[in-house]
Scaffold this active site. Structure first.
Site, PDB file in Angstrom:
ATOM      1  N   ASN A 235       1.169  -1.289  -0.039  1.00  0.00           N
ATOM      2  CA  ASN A 235       0.079  -0.319   0.116  1.00  0.00           C
ATOM      3  C   ASN A 235       0.815   0.918   0.016  1.00  0.00           C
ATOM      4  O   ASN A 235       0.318   2.590  -0.140  1.00  0.00           O
ATOM      5  CB  ASN A 235      -0.398   0.037   1.181  1.00  0.00           C
ATOM      6  CG  ASN A 235      -0.606  -0.057   2.456  1.00  0.00           C
ATOM      7  OD1 ASN A 235       0.751  -1.105   2.505  1.00  0.00           O
ATOM      8  ND2 ASN A 235      -0.821   0.578   3.293  1.00  0.00           N
TER       9      ASN A 235
ATOM     10  N   GLU B 298       3.170  -4.874  12.286  1.00  0.00           N
ATOM     11  CA  GLU B 298       2.478  -4.525  12.104  1.00  0.00           C
ATOM     12  C   GLU B 298       1.502  -4.554  10.832  1.00  0.00           C
ATOM     13  O   GLU B 298       1.591  -5.030   9.803  1.00  0.00           O
ATOM     14  CB  GLU B 298       3.193  -2.956  11.249  1.00  0.00           C
ATOM     15  CG  GLU B 298       4.650  -2.711  12.451  1.00  0.00           C
ATOM     16  CD  GLU B 298       3.901  -2.135  13.956  1.00  0.00           C
ATOM     17  OE1 GLU B 298       2.983  -1.687  13.306  1.00  0.00           O
ATOM     18  OE2 GLU B 298       4.563  -1.379  14.285  1.00  0.00           O
TER      19      GLU B 298
ATOM     20  N   CYS C 184      -3.244   1.645   5.965  1.00  0.00           N
ATOM     21  CA  CYS C 184      -3.693   0.204   7.938  1.00  0.00           C
ATOM     22  C   CYS C 184      -3.495   1.440   8.500  1.00  0.00           C
ATOM     23  O   CYS C 184      -4.629   1.252   9.732  1.00  0.00           O
ATOM     24  CB  CYS C 184      -2.485   0.366   8.261  1.00  0.00           C
ATOM     25  SG  CYS C 184      -0.853   1.385   8.629  1.00  0.00           S
TER      26      CYS C 184
ATOM     27  N   GLU D 291       7.185   0.572  16.284  1.00  0.00           N
ATOM     28  CA  GLU D 291       8.364   1.262  15.087  1.00  0.00           C
ATOM     29  C   GLU D 291       8.622   2.690  15.594  1.00  0.00           C
ATOM     30  O   GLU D 291       7.950   2.783  16.815  1.00  0.00           O
ATOM     31  CB  GLU D 291       7.481   0.716  13.645  1.00  0.00           C
ATOM     32  CG  GLU D 291       8.068  -0.502  13.241  1.00  0.00           C
ATOM     33  CD  GLU D 291       7.917  -0.323  11.866  1.00  0.00           C
ATOM     34  OE1 GLU D 291       6.464  -0.299  11.046  1.00  0.00           O
ATOM     35  OE2 GLU D 291       8.401  -1.190  11.239  1.00  0.00           O
TER      36      GLU D 291
HETATM   37  P1  NAD Z   1       0.471  -9.368   2.840  1.00  0.00           P
HETATM   38  O1  NAD Z   1       0.292  -9.938   4.670  1.00  0.00           O
HETATM   39  O2  NAD Z   1      -0.296 -10.024   2.349  1.00  0.00           O
HETATM   40  O3  NAD Z   1       2.227  -8.968   2.174  1.00  0.00           O
HETATM   41  C1  NAD Z   1       2.630  -8.237   3.115  1.00  0.00           C
HETATM   42  C2  NAD Z   1       3.780  -9.249   3.366  1.00  0.00           C
HETATM   43  O4  NAD Z   1       4.257 -10.279   3.159  1.00  0.00           O
HETATM   44  C3  NAD Z   1       4.075  -8.964   1.413  1.00  0.00           C
HETATM   45  O5  NAD Z   1       5.723  -8.913   0.552  1.00  0.00           O
HETATM   46  C4  NAD Z   1       3.840 -10.628   1.066  1.00  0.00           C
HETATM   47  O6  NAD Z   1       4.829 -11.263  -0.193  1.00  0.00           O
HETATM   48  C5  NAD Z   1       4.838 -11.178   2.312  1.00  0.00           C
HETATM   49  N1  NAD Z   1       4.078 -12.606   2.469  1.00  0.00           N
HETATM   50  C6  NAD Z   1       3.105 -13.527   2.266  1.00  0.00           C
HETATM   51  N2  NAD Z   1       3.131 -14.806   2.682  1.00  0.00           N
HETATM   52  C7  NAD Z   1       4.301 -15.049   3.856  1.00  0.00           C
HETATM   53  C8  NAD Z   1       4.571 -15.664   4.710  1.00  0.00           C
HETATM   54  N3  NAD Z   1       4.442 -16.453   4.620  1.00  0.00           N
HETATM   55  N4  NAD Z   1       5.949 -15.672   4.901  1.00  0.00           N
HETATM   56  C9  NAD Z   1       6.324 -14.017   4.757  1.00  0.00           C
HETATM   57  N5  NAD Z   1       6.250 -12.919   3.928  1.00  0.00           N
HETATM   58  C10 NAD Z   1       5.208 -13.088   3.285  1.00  0.00           C
HETATM   59  O7  NAD Z   1      -0.580  -8.135   3.481  1.00  0.00           O
HETATM   60  P2  NAD Z   1      -0.797  -6.691   1.999  1.00  0.00           P
HETATM   61  O8  NAD Z   1      -2.118  -7.517   1.726  1.00  0.00           O
HETATM   62  O9  NAD Z   1       0.690  -7.148   1.018  1.00  0.00           O
HETATM   63  O10 NAD Z   1      -1.102  -5.413   2.551  1.00  0.00           O
HETATM   64  C11 NAD Z   1      -2.219  -5.845   2.734  1.00  0.00           C
HETATM   65  C12 NAD Z   1      -2.373  -5.683   4.750  1.00  0.00           C
HETATM   66  O11 NAD Z   1      -1.213  -4.931   5.722  1.00  0.00           O
HETATM   67  C13 NAD Z   1      -3.792  -4.887   4.863  1.00  0.00           C
HETATM   68  O12 NAD Z   1      -3.549  -5.675   6.140  1.00  0.00           O
HETATM   69  C14 NAD Z   1      -2.713  -3.475   5.994  1.00  0.00           C
HETATM   70  O13 NAD Z   1      -3.314  -3.171   7.288  1.00  0.00           O
HETATM   71  C15 NAD Z   1      -1.487  -4.231   6.733  1.00  0.00           C
HETATM   72  N6  NAD Z   1      -1.056  -2.919   7.061  1.00  0.00           N
HETATM   73  C16 NAD Z   1      -0.362  -2.463   8.123  1.00  0.00           C
HETATM   74  C17 NAD Z   1       0.588  -1.479   8.363  1.00  0.00           C
HETATM   75  C18 NAD Z   1       0.687  -1.122   9.491  1.00  0.00           C
HETATM   76  O14 NAD Z   1       1.485  -0.731  10.092  1.00  0.00           O
HETATM   77  N7  NAD Z   1      -0.032  -1.436  10.972  1.00  0.00           N
HETATM   78  C19 NAD Z   1       1.005  -0.515   7.604  1.00  0.00           C
HETATM   79  C20 NAD Z   1       0.449  -0.933   5.872  1.00  0.00           C
HETATM   80  C21 NAD Z   1       0.188  -2.162   5.593  1.00  0.00           C
END
Ligand code: NAD
Length: 472
Positions: A149, A247, A281, A454
């Protein structure tokens, strides 16, 4: 576009790697191929990170900071290229990449470059003359995994403190938006960044992300992404007691009281609902409004949402498309569910382009608090409205959710704001403001929104090992 892993200061080509198509969401067209790194490539990245660790961690902090500033300067030198790449990958308006994402990526590197020289440890002297002092050492090779995002913004938010403390890094951006991370690798290559200190691999969660997390050399994992992925990572790391920071998702409440500055509350609530097409998020997605102003607030919010220009990154659009076809389907399914359950749906935005993964700003009312649209993260331009009569009720509604990332309160009554700040279950509370960020502050959520913090010293401490020394 030729996206490649960057390991030990070189481009790393894995023969016969499976390829993933990268889409431009504004046109729903493939424009690049991404080689999915296998465990072998990840192993090479850790090999380089391990070998580079002694020299990097022994470099004076000021020199590590100098290298990080060079990375930031390298981004700045190719600023418009980074801006265009971020918007093409994610669909966000060019003016957003230009004023938010790419400047913040540079700021992250410069902020933690400064932090490297300011990182201090504690000392405790006791009666009788004994002194305790604390040592903080870098950990070794650490993993940084980020979502789609805010691609380069969140990628550098992790890498920068890790490098500043003296760790070496194996990093993976989201496979949905990999291009600015690749450009960052190009910058590192151009400036001859010390070999093996920053290694960038590309690929999907499985196999690449999981190989990064499960590698025997990893000393800590900093992850931002979905809650279910975070839990899987925690489970994988638990048997080895590897440290992690997670996060995760959010479903943030916004509380609007009748004594608020209504113009400001509406202006900012439109922004906190629909910025980045609701794909932040920290976006407020559950809007609780005092019953005495509910209807006028709703009408003004809907009228404002209708003026938002939804369109391609170029031009004066306020909202771009959603990041992918599957994500748009997920968002649409929530709204269809709300409709099927009898909700009133107010749709805003100008006419949407016919090509691309566009979705209009959407305001839902008439659902009960236990509906999935109030309880689950939608991560799109969709908000739900609900009224309340008392402060106690507002607090109970806000806290009735599994997440706990951020909360927003609109009121001029400072005592009320202070009471609510104590009662709200959220790691970040904004009073009469939103997304007002100071990089020194602790950033993160509670409950299903994550584990750890963080930002500033919190990030520097996460990326270090602590040792107490007592002199009697
Ligand atoms: P996601 O969990 O699908 O993927 C995030 C990252 O993790 C990607 O690089 C992905 O390739 C990797 N990944 C996926 N499976 C994995 C595994 N088993 N082991 C290690 N890495 C793995 O999330 P997304 O769809 O890319 O992002 C959206 C989500 O991120 C939303 O839920 C949003 O709220 C959250 N988000 C949180 C924050 C925060 O600061 N709290 C900030 C931005 C986004």
């Amino acid at each position: 576009m030729n996206i490649q892993a960057y390991i030990n200061g070189e481009w790393f080509v894995e023969p016969n790697a499976e390829q993933l198509s990268i889409y431009n969401p504004a046109e729903a067209k493939v424009y690049a191929q991404l080689p999915i790194a296998s465990a072998k490539t990840v192993d090479a990245a850790y090999g380089a990170a391990k070998a580079a660790f002694p020299a990097w961690s022994n470099l004076p902090a000021a020199q590590r900071g100098d290298w990080m500033r060079k990375l930031a300067d390298g981004i700045e030198a190719r600023f418009e290229e980074f801006v265009a790449a971020e918007s093409r990958d994610s669909g966000k308006p060019l003016h957003v990449s230009r004023t938010v994402d790419i400047p913040r990526a540079m700021t992250n590197l410069r902020f933690f470059a400064d932090a490297a020289t300011q990182f201090a440890s504690e000392s405790h002297s006791a009666l009788g003359g004994s002194v305790n002092y604390t040592l903080r050492h870098p950990l070794g090779p650490v993993a940084c995994i980020s979502p789609w995002n805010l691609p380069l913004y969140l990628f550098t938010w992790k890498i920068a403190p890790a490098l500043a403390v003296g760790n070496t890094v194996v990093a993976k951006p989201s496979e949905v938006t990999p291009v600015t991370a690749h450009l960052l690798a190009e910058v590192a290559h151009e400036i001859s960044f010390p070999k093996g200190v920053l290694n960038i691999v590309h690929g999907t969660g499985l196999p690449t992300g999981e190989a990064i997390v499960n590698h025997p050399a990893v000393k800590a994992v900093s992850f931002t992404g979905g809650t279910s992925t975070g839990k899987r990572i925690a489970k994988n790391l638990a048997p080895r007691l590897i440290k992690y920071s997670l996060e995760l998702g959010g479903k943030n409440p916004v509380l609007v009281f009748p004594d608020a500055d209504m113009d400001e509350a509406i202006r900012t609530t439109v922004r906190s609902s629909f910025a980045n097409s609701g794909q932040i998020c920290l976006c407020g997605s559950r809007i609780y409004v005092h019953s005495s102003i509910y209807e006028s607030f709703r009408d003004r919010l809907v009228a404002s949402a209708k003026t938002l220009i939804v369109g391609p990154p170029e031009g004066d659009s306020k909202m771009g498309p959603l990041v992918s076809g599957p994500h748009r389907e997920k968002v649409a399914a929530y709204v269809e569910q709300a409709q099927a359950d009898g909700a009133t749906i107010h749709v805003g935005g100008t006419e949407l382009p016919s090509e691309g993964y566009y979705y209009p700003p959407t305001i839902i009312e008439g659902l009960s608090q236990d509906h999935v649209c109030f309880q689950e993260e939608i991560f799109g331009p969709v908000i739900t409205l609900h009224s309340f009569d008392t402060e106690e009720e507002a607090l109970a509604l806000a806290n009735d959710c599994q997440y706990g990332l951020a909360a927003v309160v609109w009121s001029k009554d400072i005592k009320r704001c202070m009471r609510l700040s104590v009662g709200l279950n959220a790691g970040i509370i904004w009073i009469n403001t939103w997304l007002n960020r100071d990089l020194r502050t602790p950033f993160g959520g509670m409950n299903q929104s994550g584990y750890g913090r963080e930002g500033g010293q919190e990030a520097m401490r996460f990326f270090s090992n602590v040792k107490n020394v007592c002199i009697g």
